[in-house]
Design a protein around this motif. Sequence first.
Motif, PDB file in Angstrom:
ATOM      1  N   TRP A  47      25.611  49.297  34.490  1.00  0.00           N
ATOM      2  CA  TRP A  47      27.089  48.824  34.672  1.00  0.00           C
ATOM      3  C   TRP A  47      27.220  47.273  34.371  1.00  0.00           C
ATOM      4  N   LEU A  53      30.261  44.011  32.119  1.00  0.00           N
ATOM      5  CA  LEU A  53      30.539  42.700  32.436  1.00  0.00           C
ATOM      6  C   LEU A  53      30.003  41.927  31.190  1.00  0.00           C
ATOM      7  N   LEU A  89      32.596  36.029  37.152  1.00  0.00           N
ATOM      8  CA  LEU A  89      32.290  37.113  38.010  1.00  0.00           C
ATOM      9  C   LEU A  89      30.594  37.442  38.556  1.00  0.00           C
ATOM     10  N   ALA A 123      34.551  54.281  27.927  1.00  0.00           N
ATOM     11  CA  ALA A 123      33.937  53.152  27.543  1.00  0.00           C
ATOM     12  C   ALA A 123      32.934  52.657  28.596  1.00  0.00           C
ATOM     13  N   TYR A 159      37.981  50.342  27.932  1.00  0.00           N
ATOM     14  CA  TYR A 159      38.106  50.172  29.371  1.00  0.00           C
ATOM     15  C   TYR A 159      39.279  50.726  29.841  1.00  0.00           C
ATOM     16  N   LEU A 206      41.252  50.581  35.591  1.00  0.00           N
ATOM     17  CA  LEU A 206      40.177  50.769  36.984  1.00  0.00           C
ATOM     18  C   LEU A 206      38.906  50.172  36.604  1.00  0.00           C
ATOM     19  N   ASP A 207      38.339  50.583  35.447  1.00  0.00           N
ATOM     20  CA  ASP A 207      37.107  50.160  35.233  1.00  0.00           C
ATOM     21  C   ASP A 207      36.932  48.706  34.980  1.00  0.00           C
ATOM     22  N   TYR A 208      37.952  47.893  34.473  1.00  0.00           N
ATOM     23  CA  TYR A 208      38.110  46.795  34.237  1.00  0.00           C
ATOM     24  C   TYR A 208      38.385  45.883  35.507  1.00  0.00           C
ATOM     25  N   LEU A 215      37.425  46.909  38.171  1.00  0.00           N
ATOM     26  CA  LEU A 215      36.282  47.186  39.109  1.00  0.00           C
ATOM     27  C   LEU A 215      34.995  46.166  38.832  1.00  0.00           C
ATOM     28  N   LEU A 216      35.197  45.422  37.812  1.00  0.00           N
ATOM     29  CA  LEU A 216      34.025  44.757  37.442  1.00  0.00           C
ATOM     30  C   LEU A 216      34.387  43.199  38.378  1.00  0.00           C
ATOM     31  N   HIS A 233      44.514  54.626  34.789  1.00  0.00           N
ATOM     32  CA  HIS A 233      43.429  55.249  33.917  1.00  0.00           C
ATOM     33  C   HIS A 233      43.831  55.167  32.417  1.00  0.00           C
TER      34      HIS A 233
END
Lengths: 347, 257
Positions: free
Chosen positions: A226, A230, A241, A287, B95, B98-100, B102-103, B137
Amino acid sequence: MSRSTSAASVRPALGWRAASARRKLALIAALLMVVVALSLFVGRYPSPGFMSLDRLATDDLAQRLVFDLRLPRILTALALGMSLAAAGAVFQQIFANPLVDPGFLGVSQGAAFGASLAIIFFGSVAWIVQASAAIFAVAALALTYLLAQRARFGGSVIRLVLAGIAVSAFFSAGVGGLKYLADPMTQLQEITFWLLGGLQSITWMQFWSIAPAVSISLFVIYRMRWRLNLLSLDDATAFSLGATPARERALLLGVSVAATAAVVSVCGMVGWLGLIVPHIARRIFGADARYSVPGALLIGGVFGVLCDDIARTLFAGEIPIGILTSLIGAVFFILIFMTYGHVNEQR
Amino acid sequence: MTAILAFEELTFGYGSGTRAVLDGLSLDIECGSVTAILGPNGVGKSTLLHLALGWLRARSGRVLLDGQPLGSYPRRRLGQSMALVPQVEQTPFDYTVLDYVLLARAPYLAPLEMPGAEDERIAEEAIEEVGLAPLCHRSITTLSGGERQNALLARALAQQPRLLLMDEPTTHLDLAHKVRLVHLVRDRVARGMTVLLTTHEPDVAAAIATHMVLMRDGQVCASGAFADVFTSDNLSAVYGVPVKIAEVDGRQVVLWT
């Protein structure tokens, strides 16, 4: 739309996405197990094609062939595919560039130089060739890293890329020089075959010699997957972050190169897997590296084992696996880019 | 009021031996304030935000968060305290939004930990707050400039910072999204957040800022309560062009010719 209803409308989709990714992963894992199991029975003994279960149960030679030669070879092919695919995924994420592979940063050329050097000066003793390839692969990475630290141009990623190009060119010149020096009747052939890749000389000893480096590296990559999302963002963002981008990138690149150096040292140069498999994985899983990295690991394993099956079975003589991976990789590469869902104008 | 962030005698230049971008700059950002930094292009506004973040290191002087030097905080703790909305950001892979977003939860997770259901809930709420729920999404690379800027804002909100740093947050936004951003900032400030933003739009500053900083030649040339700094004379001096501030329906607007 009220706050609660629209949040609720998003939530089921999330569960669906994770469940769908897990289903696909389970399916590919099952496929991998089937491929590995069937590969044990595929070969040219007693005749080209499948060996029957009866023969395995009764034929002493068949048992030795399957458990002493095919099994370590298949497991090494599995390690090869998984390592190159995982390392490729890490490199592409960290360099924020879908066109790089684990050979980047001078690693492949370093290994080629190490192997060629050992073939010429140490009489091509297998373990010396492996050790020399691995040592020079890691040395090439170290050199790239040191050069990048001293470069006075661009951010951390661009400095590594430039240093990698320079180090690759340096070792590539070295390989050219060694080929020129090599005895054309013996050493030159051996160097050429090493550069084309192959698993024909794999034994249990070789498998166990790479297993620790490969398994530790793959474990680290899997657990940190994960974070790769980042680390694909620019340095300042990753920093904001809470990440320590330089240190985390160095760790992930280090383990990727360790796995690559290990498999390349026993299998020779095997191109394209590390480039193409992460693309296929992103196509299937999206991705997000949480799913695309395990996907790449499994798909890489399937590719590695299947390519080696073809290499040892199709003709009476071995086909160098590097030729097959390049051929199959190039076909997939073209297919992927001709069937993308949309054109991204960003870069 | 106490300062959440303080710049003390800060001098900074890109590379050694180059001209200083910031030269002996001192500034306090009060807790619960919305401070707008205005100034000509290249004056060092974005640099100041990167120094606040700890990403850039000053040649001399120091940055204090809650009275303590930035360097004394662990990285994750800084990530929990401050979030940055950058001007633009390249995203190399497709991405989903949401994935983005979530970082943003990374500062709250151990290095090997993955975001869980609670993190996803926080990310969803932030996405909804900036109006991107229908695109949750969708791939980030297919979004328009304004939608992408909102995704950056959502990510910063999902980071749940006490101090929000925004670098020209309205550049790509249409009027409706600008209004939404203004309301969103007001709402967050009412709930205890402090905001430091750079902008080239005095009207946006006028709509949300409680404090204002005018920069020129690497230094602060005026700072303080918004009403005291937002004057025709100050703006004319900073930008080097004559501007006039007029009041329309109780709102201050900048006029120029």
